[in-house]
Design an enzyme around this catalytic site. Sequence first.
Site, mmCIF file in Angstrom:
data_model
loop_
_atom_site.group_PDB
_atom_site.id
_atom_site.type_symbol
_atom_site.label_atom_id
_atom_site.label_comp_id
_atom_site.label_asym_id
_atom_site.label_seq_id
_atom_site.Cartn_x
_atom_site.Cartn_y
_atom_site.Cartn_z
ATOM 1 N N GLU A 108 1.615 3.081 5.144
ATOM 2 C CA GLU A 108 2.954 2.495 5.071
ATOM 3 C C GLU A 108 3.994 3.481 5.606
ATOM 4 O O GLU A 108 3.958 4.665 5.290
ATOM 5 C CB GLU A 108 3.273 2.149 3.611
ATOM 6 C CG GLU A 108 4.642 1.550 3.393
ATOM 7 C CD GLU A 108 4.924 1.265 1.917
ATOM 8 O OE1 GLU A 108 5.818 0.457 1.641
ATOM 9 O OE2 GLU A 108 4.252 1.864 1.047
ATOM 10 N N LYS A 114 7.413 -6.851 4.471
ATOM 11 C CA LYS A 114 6.995 -6.695 3.072
ATOM 12 C C LYS A 114 7.736 -7.671 2.164
ATOM 13 O O LYS A 114 8.967 -7.719 2.147
ATOM 14 C CB LYS A 114 7.254 -5.254 2.630
ATOM 15 C CG LYS A 114 6.714 -4.906 1.253
ATOM 16 C CD LYS A 114 6.965 -3.437 0.960
ATOM 17 C CE LYS A 114 6.399 -2.999 -0.367
ATOM 18 N NZ LYS A 114 6.657 -1.551 -0.623
ATOM 19 N N CYS A 160 1.498 -2.146 0.264
ATOM 20 C CA CYS A 160 1.670 -1.378 -0.967
ATOM 21 C C CYS A 160 1.869 -2.250 -2.213
ATOM 22 O O CYS A 160 0.918 -2.779 -2.769
ATOM 23 C CB CYS A 160 2.818 -0.385 -0.767
ATOM 24 S SG CYS A 160 2.736 1.039 -1.900
#
Length: 252
Positions: free
Chosen positions: A39, A104, A138
């Site tokens: 990330e 995200k 994540c």
Amino acid sequence: MKVTILQTDMVWANPQENIKNITQLLGKNPGADLYVLPEMFSTGFATQPEGIAETDCLSLNWMKTEVRKRNCAIAGSVAIEENGEYYNRFYFVFPDGSEKHYDKHHLFTYCGEDKHFTAGQERVIVEYQGFRILLQICYDLRFPTFSRNHKDYDMAIYVASWPTIRLKAWTTLLHARAIENQCYVIGVNRTGDDPSCSYSGGSEIIDPWGNTIVECERNKADTATAELDIEPMLKFRQQFPVLEDGDGILKR
């Protein structure tokens, strides 16, 4: 498909140096069909992206150059500024230089990522070398409903900056996602330190039975490579059809 995961340390807020280091790692690990990076691989995980997020497509242009040169795909997330908004954007760049991206969805409120970044609203699946691949970042790992397999993907990739203090959760959840979704899971985490946290890696590739195929050494920059075959997974799904009994996506 031959996949190489790159568990990298990062120089804080220095895309040029990080890209240089990753390019060297690619050169030391030739021949993969897909390389997966952590990330925000070019800057480190910046919850306050002002002055750090890229505005010039440096990382994306580098990815496009490398895939053409190496005849491979490269995947990883980058902090970008676009039209006055900030995104934690996961790029999947194909060998011809074309790309798809996922923004995200689950921003990490614990550290204030949601106060600066704009959340993506679409689940993104790409197709590459016969695999349908779900792109995740994540904190998404903690929300299994969002990544539920409706027989629409064969592999999930989680790129992360997941701190050492919560590494047990990272490892446990990666294996859970592989088992419950009967898919390959690729988890790529960083190592080293940034101004807020320490990271020890824990990057690995997991099969649909929940077994670790390969993993990187903890607490250091490292790489690992595996050959993934879709046929055993498809046979497993036929023999043990868990996905047929899955729940639908719950509306938020």
